[in-house]
Design a protein around this motif. Structure first.
Motif, mmCIF file in Angstrom:
data_model
loop_
_atom_site.group_PDB
_atom_site.id
_atom_site.type_symbol
_atom_site.label_atom_id
_atom_site.label_comp_id
_atom_site.label_asym_id
_atom_site.label_seq_id
_atom_site.Cartn_x
_atom_site.Cartn_y
_atom_site.Cartn_z
ATOM 1 N N LEU A 170 0.427 -1.238 -0.163
ATOM 2 C CA LEU A 170 0.450 -0.036 -0.025
ATOM 3 C C LEU A 170 0.757 1.434 0.385
ATOM 4 O O LEU A 170 0.485 2.467 -1.242
ATOM 5 C CB LEU A 170 -1.162 0.145 1.100
ATOM 6 N N PRO A 171 1.639 1.089 0.900
ATOM 7 C CA PRO A 171 3.114 2.562 0.915
ATOM 8 C C PRO A 171 3.183 2.320 -0.299
ATOM 9 O O PRO A 171 3.678 3.660 -1.650
ATOM 10 C CB PRO A 171 3.594 2.368 1.944
ATOM 11 N N VAL A 172 3.929 1.679 -1.196
ATOM 12 C CA VAL A 172 3.993 1.536 -2.376
ATOM 13 C C VAL A 172 3.311 2.327 -3.449
ATOM 14 O O VAL A 172 4.273 2.703 -4.226
ATOM 15 C CB VAL A 172 4.772 0.360 -3.123
ATOM 16 N N PHE A 173 2.398 1.815 -3.355
ATOM 17 C CA PHE A 173 1.538 2.521 -4.315
ATOM 18 C C PHE A 173 1.194 3.928 -3.952
ATOM 19 O O PHE A 173 1.165 4.100 -5.039
ATOM 20 C CB PHE A 173 0.454 1.475 -4.133
ATOM 21 N N GLY A 174 1.216 3.986 -2.794
ATOM 22 C CA GLY A 174 0.858 5.072 -3.018
ATOM 23 C C GLY A 174 1.830 6.486 -2.829
ATOM 24 O O GLY A 174 1.961 7.749 -3.174
ATOM 25 N N ASN A 175 3.148 6.334 -2.994
ATOM 26 C CA ASN A 175 4.091 6.604 -3.672
ATOM 27 C C ASN A 175 4.855 6.890 -5.269
ATOM 28 O O ASN A 175 5.964 7.212 -4.976
ATOM 29 C CB ASN A 175 5.548 6.546 -2.567
ATOM 30 N N GLY A 176 4.084 5.432 -5.878
ATOM 31 C CA GLY A 176 3.659 5.272 -7.043
ATOM 32 C C GLY A 176 3.148 5.194 -7.909
ATOM 33 O O GLY A 176 3.860 4.965 -8.671
ATOM 34 N N GLY A 177 2.205 5.642 -7.228
ATOM 35 C CA GLY A 177 0.891 5.917 -7.838
ATOM 36 C C GLY A 177 0.087 4.529 -9.085
ATOM 37 O O GLY A 177 -0.441 4.660 -10.090
ATOM 38 N N LEU A 178 0.960 2.965 -8.236
ATOM 39 C CA LEU A 178 0.616 1.748 -9.471
ATOM 40 C C LEU A 178 0.255 0.887 -8.288
ATOM 41 O O LEU A 178 1.260 1.007 -7.076
ATOM 42 C CB LEU A 178 1.381 1.699 -10.522
ATOM 43 N N PRO A 179 -0.041 -0.013 -8.577
ATOM 44 C CA PRO A 179 -0.493 -1.201 -7.523
ATOM 45 C C PRO A 179 0.163 -1.983 -8.143
ATOM 46 O O PRO A 179 1.234 -2.225 -9.092
ATOM 47 C CB PRO A 179 -2.046 -2.191 -8.051
ATOM 48 N N PRO A 180 0.211 -2.489 -7.504
ATOM 49 C CA PRO A 180 2.173 -3.710 -7.517
ATOM 50 C C PRO A 180 2.235 -4.670 -9.130
ATOM 51 O O PRO A 180 2.863 -4.925 -8.917
ATOM 52 C CB PRO A 180 2.189 -5.035 -6.351
ATOM 53 N N SER A 181 0.927 -4.723 -8.838
ATOM 54 C CA SER A 181 0.304 -5.464 -10.711
ATOM 55 C C SER A 181 0.472 -5.199 -12.013
ATOM 56 O O SER A 181 1.154 -5.734 -12.821
ATOM 57 C CB SER A 181 -0.914 -6.582 -10.473
ATOM 58 N N LEU A 182 0.772 -3.538 -11.818
ATOM 59 C CA LEU A 182 1.191 -2.736 -12.942
ATOM 60 C C LEU A 182 2.606 -2.143 -12.611
ATOM 61 O O LEU A 182 3.316 -1.621 -13.602
ATOM 62 C CB LEU A 182 0.168 -1.556 -12.786
ATOM 63 N N MET A 183 3.269 -2.108 -11.331
ATOM 64 C CA MET A 183 5.109 -1.132 -11.595
ATOM 65 C C MET A 183 5.585 -2.590 -11.365
ATOM 66 O O MET A 183 5.935 -3.266 -11.263
ATOM 67 C CB MET A 183 4.421 -0.750 -9.992
ATOM 68 N N HIS A 184 6.487 -2.163 -12.168
ATOM 69 C CA HIS A 184 7.740 -2.284 -12.632
ATOM 70 C C HIS A 184 8.483 -2.335 -11.154
ATOM 71 O O HIS A 184 8.090 -1.592 -10.157
ATOM 72 C CB HIS A 184 9.389 -1.254 -13.347
ATOM 73 N N ALA A 185 8.632 -3.758 -11.344
ATOM 74 C CA ALA A 185 9.355 -4.429 -9.606
ATOM 75 C C ALA A 185 10.933 -3.465 -9.370
ATOM 76 O O ALA A 185 10.960 -3.123 -7.919
ATOM 77 C CB ALA A 185 10.630 -5.971 -10.090
ATOM 78 N N PHE A 186 11.670 -2.859 -10.143
ATOM 79 C CA PHE A 186 12.345 -2.310 -9.759
ATOM 80 C C PHE A 186 12.266 -0.943 -9.090
ATOM 81 O O PHE A 186 12.574 -0.739 -8.104
ATOM 82 C CB PHE A 186 13.546 -1.652 -11.414
ATOM 83 N N ALA A 187 11.332 -0.107 -9.867
ATOM 84 C CA ALA A 187 10.479 0.800 -9.250
ATOM 85 C C ALA A 187 9.785 0.991 -7.752
ATOM 86 O O ALA A 187 9.425 1.324 -6.925
ATOM 87 C CB ALA A 187 9.453 1.133 -9.941
ATOM 88 N N GLY A 188 9.473 -0.397 -7.655
ATOM 89 C CA GLY A 188 8.413 -0.481 -6.526
ATOM 90 C C GLY A 188 9.096 -1.011 -5.904
ATOM 91 O O GLY A 188 9.567 -0.562 -4.270
#
Length: 471
Positions: A170-188
């Protein structure tokens, strides 16, 4: 008629966000004559603060990470000697995630965080330790293996409990604007390591202190910042930078130019397709910007029982389907999404609350902003019962507001969306085919927030200095 300013600069930087300021500080410190042109009346971009009715609010950015010993942000601020002008504190815990079933606390000490997590999820004990060890001991080659993977893939390679996965994400989603299913692993991974494991830092009594300190460093070394000035056009001759033209046709000349603003604005507006090239314009048209943010600014009469810990980011997760939350937010259905983050200011006089939001149109937000803000406040009052009687000031910012103040394309909060197909796209390069034109900022960075833009500004400055040395 064009009116040429008498001053000729070595470098002109468009935009006084953090990346532009960092870049300008390094260049001015190296002896170059630097001019930064900023369309707002203050520096910082998303790192600005403002006052209303006696209350001080941070406009968008609310804390930062990567300030540990050896962290890039700490290194950059120390090299520029901006750290001497700042009172940087770290709040403990940096983040708390509230779910229907449990509370996760991210302490400044990873050992304490791991201990709490293993108490909550004893069956995941070894996986939790392995997950945290991954960030402290992995080599660059370990991350290369994740080149085409999502953050969801990484999380599931460690954990089995879907509730734990969603709460950590959730904090990764909030700080990056994408859920984990869409966010690149490196960015997350960068968000988790630099915002959560090494997060919770704040500059004195307001976030504005950080860009203000950088401006002081810049001016001490002879640099200049012009506020409330809009660049109209980048001037070229034989594919070489010559300067910029402002509104009212005023011209400033320079040998080098750094665009520290929205990339589409740079190529579409400042250059145009004829100069930028059809291929670049087409590439940018296909790129997807990150989602924007809807923000509440709440001034309170006094501290009261039930007010969350000041300086800590409190995340509310109503249910565990982050994809559903994201798609509801994309549709503008904030009532279905329900989740949000809030932070009580260190002086316990204000609260800022954030939820991801689509840009839509300016007219949409003009029609709906007030009602969305009221429903958002009511949702917060459900978790902080005594809040309503202590609200002394209440306002909000929509994606349209963020666009108006920063001119970021569609009010994007994090530059381009960090989906796998875009993370290593060559269009994000800091160099261009135009001699003397460089880019910097979150539109050119894989990383997020202050670490991303600081590194971007540092990298662009070093590229220019190398070019100067070999010229």
């Amino acid at each position: 008629m064009l009116r040429t300013d008498k001053c000729i600069y070595d470098v002109i930087i468009i935009g006084a966000g953090i990346s532009g300021l960092v870049c300008g500080c390094y260049l001015s410190k190296a002896g170059m004559k630097v001019l930064i042109i900023e369309q707002h009346d203050k520096p910082g971009g998303y790192f600005t603060s403002f006052k209303r009715k006696g209350f001080s609010f941070d406009a968008a950015a609310h804390s930062f990470g990567n300030y540990r010993e050896g962290g890039h942000v700490r290194k950059i601020l120390a090299e520029l000697e901006a750290d001497k002008l700042l009172d940087i504190r770290r709040y403990n815990p940096s983040d708390i995630v509230m779910t229907p079933d449990f509370k996760i606390t991210f302490w400044n000490n990873a050992h304490d965080t791991i201990s709490d997590l293993t108490t909550l999820f004893p069956e995941e004990k070894n996986n939790i330790r392995d997950f945290f060890n991954f960030f402290s001991s992995s080599s660059q080659s370990d991350f290369v293996k994740l080149k085409d993977k999502t953050f969801d893939f990484l999380l599931h390679s460690f954990f089995k409990d879907e509730r734990l996965i969603s709460a950590i994400a959730l904090p990764v989603f909030g700080n990056g604007g994408l859920p984990p299913s869409l966010m690149h692993a490196f960015a997350g991974s960068k968000i988790f390591s630099e915002f959560i494991i090494d997060g919770g830092y704040y500059s004195g009594d307001r976030i504005q202190n950080l860009p203000d300190a950088l401006v002081r460093i810049l001016t001490q070394h002879g640099g200049t910042v012009l506020y409330r000035k809009r660049v109209k056009k980048i001037l070229l001759s034989h594919n070489m930078v010559k300067g910029v033209q402002l509104d009212k046709n005023k011209v400033f000349s320079s040998r080098y130019l750094v665009s520290a603003c929205d990339m589409k604005q740079t190529f579409n507006n400042f250059l145009g397709e004829k100069i930028a090239g059809k291929q670049v314009i087409t590439q940018l048209k296909a790129m997807i910007p990150s989602i924007s943010t809807f923000i509440l600014y709440i001034g309170i009469t006094k501290k009261f029982e039930g007010l969350p810990e000041p300086g800590t980011n409190i995340w509310y997760l109503p249910y565990y389907d982050l994809d559903k939350i994201y798609h509801s937010l994309q549709q503008g259905d904030f009532d279905k999404a329900e989740g949000y983050m809030l932070r009580v200011s260190p002086d316990e006089k204000t609260i800022t609350a954030y939820v991801a939001a689509p840009f839509k149109t300016a007219s949409y937000w003009k029609r709906n902003k007030h009602n969305i803000a009221k429903r958002f406040l009511k949702r917060i009052e459900n978790t902080i019962p005594r809040l309503q009687k202590h609200v002394a000031y209440f306002d909000s910012a929509s994606p349209s507001t963020l666009y108006r103040y920063t001119h970021n394309y569609k009010g994007a909060a994090f530059g381009w969306a960090k989906i796998p197909s875009q993370v290593f796209d060559p269009v994000m390069s800091k160099t261009t085919r135009i001699n003397g034109l460089f880019l910097t900022g979150h539109w050119t960075s894989i990383a997020f927030g202050l670490p991303g833009v600081c590194n971007s500004g540092y990298d662009t400055a070093k590229r220019i200095l190398r070019r100067v040395k070999t010229a």
